[in-house]
Design a protein around this motif. Sequence first.
Motif, PDB file in Angstrom:
ATOM      1  N   ILE A 104       5.963  -6.724 -20.718  1.00 33.55           N
ATOM      2  CA  ILE A 104       7.193  -7.524 -20.727  1.00 33.55           C
ATOM      3  C   ILE A 104       7.862  -7.459 -19.355  1.00 33.55           C
ATOM      4  O   ILE A 104       8.294  -8.464 -18.804  1.00 33.55           O
ATOM      5  CB  ILE A 104       8.168  -7.012 -21.820  1.00 33.55           C
ATOM      6  N   LEU A 105       7.923  -6.265 -18.796  1.00 30.29           N
ATOM      7  CA  LEU A 105       8.568  -6.098 -17.486  1.00 30.29           C
ATOM      8  C   LEU A 105       7.637  -6.504 -16.343  1.00 30.29           C
ATOM      9  O   LEU A 105       8.005  -6.409 -15.178  1.00 30.29           O
ATOM     10  CB  LEU A 105       9.028  -4.650 -17.305  1.00 30.29           C
ATOM     11  N   LYS A 106       6.447  -6.929 -16.715  1.00 32.21           N
ATOM     12  CA  LYS A 106       5.431  -7.375 -15.738  1.00 32.21           C
ATOM     13  C   LYS A 106       5.145  -6.306 -14.686  1.00 32.21           C
ATOM     14  O   LYS A 106       5.023  -6.596 -13.502  1.00 32.21           O
ATOM     15  CB  LYS A 106       5.859  -8.687 -15.076  1.00 32.21           C
ATOM     16  N   ILE A 107       5.093  -5.057 -15.159  1.00 35.25           N
ATOM     17  CA  ILE A 107       4.704  -4.004 -14.223  1.00 35.25           C
ATOM     18  C   ILE A 107       3.386  -3.385 -14.696  1.00 35.25           C
ATOM     19  O   ILE A 107       3.152  -2.194 -14.571  1.00 35.25           O
ATOM     20  CB  ILE A 107       5.811  -2.931 -14.032  1.00 35.25           C
ATOM     21  N   ASP A 108       2.521  -4.258 -15.253  1.00 40.07           N
ATOM     22  CA  ASP A 108       1.235  -3.776 -15.747  1.00 40.07           C
ATOM     23  C   ASP A 108       0.160  -3.838 -14.665  1.00 40.07           C
ATOM     24  O   ASP A 108      -0.968  -3.450 -14.889  1.00 40.07           O
ATOM     25  CB  ASP A 108       0.799  -4.547 -17.001  1.00 40.07           C
ATOM     26  N   ARG A 109       0.508  -4.366 -13.493  1.00 38.47           N
ATOM     27  CA  ARG A 109      -0.445  -4.283 -12.376  1.00 38.47           C
ATOM     28  C   ARG A 109       0.337  -3.876 -11.130  1.00 38.47           C
ATOM     29  O   ARG A 109       1.543  -4.116 -11.066  1.00 38.47           O
ATOM     30  CB  ARG A 109      -1.188  -5.605 -12.185  1.00 38.47           C
ATOM     31  N   PRO A 110      -0.349  -3.255 -10.165  1.00 39.21           N
ATOM     32  CA  PRO A 110       0.363  -2.735  -9.002  1.00 39.21           C
ATOM     33  C   PRO A 110       1.111  -3.824  -8.250  1.00 39.21           C
ATOM     34  O   PRO A 110       0.585  -4.917  -8.058  1.00 39.21           O
ATOM     35  CB  PRO A 110      -0.744  -2.146  -8.126  1.00 39.21           C
ATOM     36  N   LYS A 111       2.332  -3.510  -7.870  1.00 40.65           N
ATOM     37  CA  LYS A 111       3.133  -4.460  -7.095  1.00 40.65           C
ATOM     38  C   LYS A 111       3.432  -3.839  -5.738  1.00 40.65           C
ATOM     39  O   LYS A 111       4.002  -2.752  -5.672  1.00 40.65           O
ATOM     40  CB  LYS A 111       4.459  -4.732  -7.801  1.00 40.65           C
ATOM     41  N   PRO A 112       3.071  -4.533  -4.666  1.00 38.31           N
ATOM     42  CA  PRO A 112       3.371  -3.962  -3.354  1.00 38.31           C
ATOM     43  C   PRO A 112       4.864  -4.000  -3.057  1.00 38.31           C
ATOM     44  O   PRO A 112       5.544  -4.983  -3.356  1.00 38.31           O
ATOM     45  CB  PRO A 112       2.600  -4.859  -2.385  1.00 38.31           C
ATOM     46  N   VAL A 113       5.356  -2.903  -2.501  1.00 40.68           N
ATOM     47  CA  VAL A 113       6.776  -2.784  -2.154  1.00 40.68           C
ATOM     48  C   VAL A 113       6.852  -2.269  -0.724  1.00 40.68           C
ATOM     49  O   VAL A 113       6.058  -1.414  -0.336  1.00 40.68           O
ATOM     50  CB  VAL A 113       7.474  -1.771  -3.097  1.00 40.68           C
ATOM     51  N   ILE A 114       7.799  -2.803   0.055  1.00 39.95           N
ATOM     52  CA  ILE A 114       7.994  -2.236   1.386  1.00 39.95           C
ATOM     53  C   ILE A 114       9.363  -1.561   1.441  1.00 39.95           C
ATOM     54  O   ILE A 114      10.264  -1.915   0.667  1.00 39.95           O
ATOM     55  CB  ILE A 114       7.857  -3.292   2.504  1.00 39.95           C
ATOM     56  N   LEU A 115       9.497  -0.627   2.360  1.00 37.21           N
ATOM     57  CA  LEU A 115      10.761   0.088   2.498  1.00 37.21           C
ATOM     58  C   LEU A 115      11.264  -0.054   3.934  1.00 37.21           C
ATOM     59  O   LEU A 115      10.475   0.050   4.871  1.00 37.21           O
ATOM     60  CB  LEU A 115      10.560   1.559   2.165  1.00 37.21           C
ATOM     61  N   ILE A 116      12.536  -0.344   4.067  1.00 33.82           N
ATOM     62  CA  ILE A 116      13.113  -0.434   5.404  1.00 33.82           C
ATOM     63  C   ILE A 116      14.118   0.706   5.563  1.00 33.82           C
ATOM     64  O   ILE A 116      15.057   0.825   4.775  1.00 33.82           O
ATOM     65  CB  ILE A 116      13.861  -1.769   5.637  1.00 33.82           C
ATOM     66  N   GLY A 117      13.905   1.501   6.601  1.00 30.62           N
ATOM     67  CA  GLY A 117      14.820   2.617   6.873  1.00 30.62           C
ATOM     68  C   GLY A 117      14.184   3.943   6.519  1.00 30.62           C
ATOM     69  O   GLY A 117      14.193   4.346   5.357  1.00 30.62           O
ATOM     70  N   ALA A 118      13.616   4.605   7.527  1.00 29.34           N
ATOM     71  CA  ALA A 118      12.955   5.895   7.286  1.00 29.34           C
ATOM     72  C   ALA A 118      13.908   7.043   7.589  1.00 29.34           C
ATOM     73  O   ALA A 118      13.550   8.020   8.247  1.00 29.34           O
ATOM     74  CB  ALA A 118      11.688   5.993   8.136  1.00 29.34           C
TER      75      ALA A 118
END
Length: 280
Positions: A104-118
């Motif tokens: 339902i939340l459509k998180i059944d396959r990997p989703k690429p995420v990027i992060l800004i600010g280390a």
Amino acid sequence: MEDENHVLSRATMPGFDHTNEVETLTQVPNSRVPVPTLERLATYLRLLHDLDQAHIETVSSSEVERQTGINAAQFRKDLSYFGEFGKPGVGYNVPELRQRITRILKIDRPKPVILIGAGNLGSALVGYPGLKEHQFELVAVFDNNYGKIGRPLWNLIIQDIARLKELNSSLKARIAILAVPASAAQDVCERLVDAGIRAILNFAPVLLRVPDGVYVRNVSFIQELAVLSYHLSEEEERERQQNGHHQGALAEPHPTALTTYAAAAEEPEVPAPTEAPIEN
Ligand code: ATP
């Protein structure tokens, strides 16, 4: 349900098709499912994940209530948006319900995420295993500090923000986590949109202006603490009224609180921090 998982506040960005109004949405556009339901689904999912790890096969709605604090009737109503779940008298099959909510939340396959600010916050987020457990794959970290660019952060190399668009054309991430200071957030946000990002988890304490079709969720520690503090002061007020006088138990700081004051008394050479690492 198409645009799961995003909307909290949406404003507009100069140069895009926009209105000047800042709106707070409680309903995902084109969806009959209210945003609070989606938020609760994520909570149920966390519980189901833990139950599954503990090899617990069934769960009742009253157990869900006990463990999440969300009313059993509310739980059943939330699920009712998506069809039939569970068996009367038996409860809900944990792996099955987990799988269905994941879908339902459509998180059944990997989703690429990027992060800004280390920075401090960003670095902690990169190391958070829960991201991967929930199929959010952190594929790149960007920063503009030349002292950080090129350095490893967990399993990633910190990339130059100047290369955001170029690199994201192959990474194809549509979700970004924004962990830059408030002063940089709007500028970075515009770069993100330009690089194809459509959903932003914003940790900067600032309301972002984004074009239509870009979703922002704001994470504010201070806001959450303020709400907690409000609940406590209401409780204090009730106690005061009941007792007819001020008890002081909640209002006074604990005399043995483990603050830096006590540490400073023993270790005067350690300077007290002058600013909080996270301005959120
Ligand atoms: P540090 O002091 O190590 O930078 P911090 O968490 O205190 O950590 P912040 O000022 O909150 O730092 O900034 C968070 C991160 O965002 C830092 O790594 C900073 O270099 C980065 N940053 C700031 N402005 C930008 C920008 N315009 N583009 C990309 N990254 C940025």
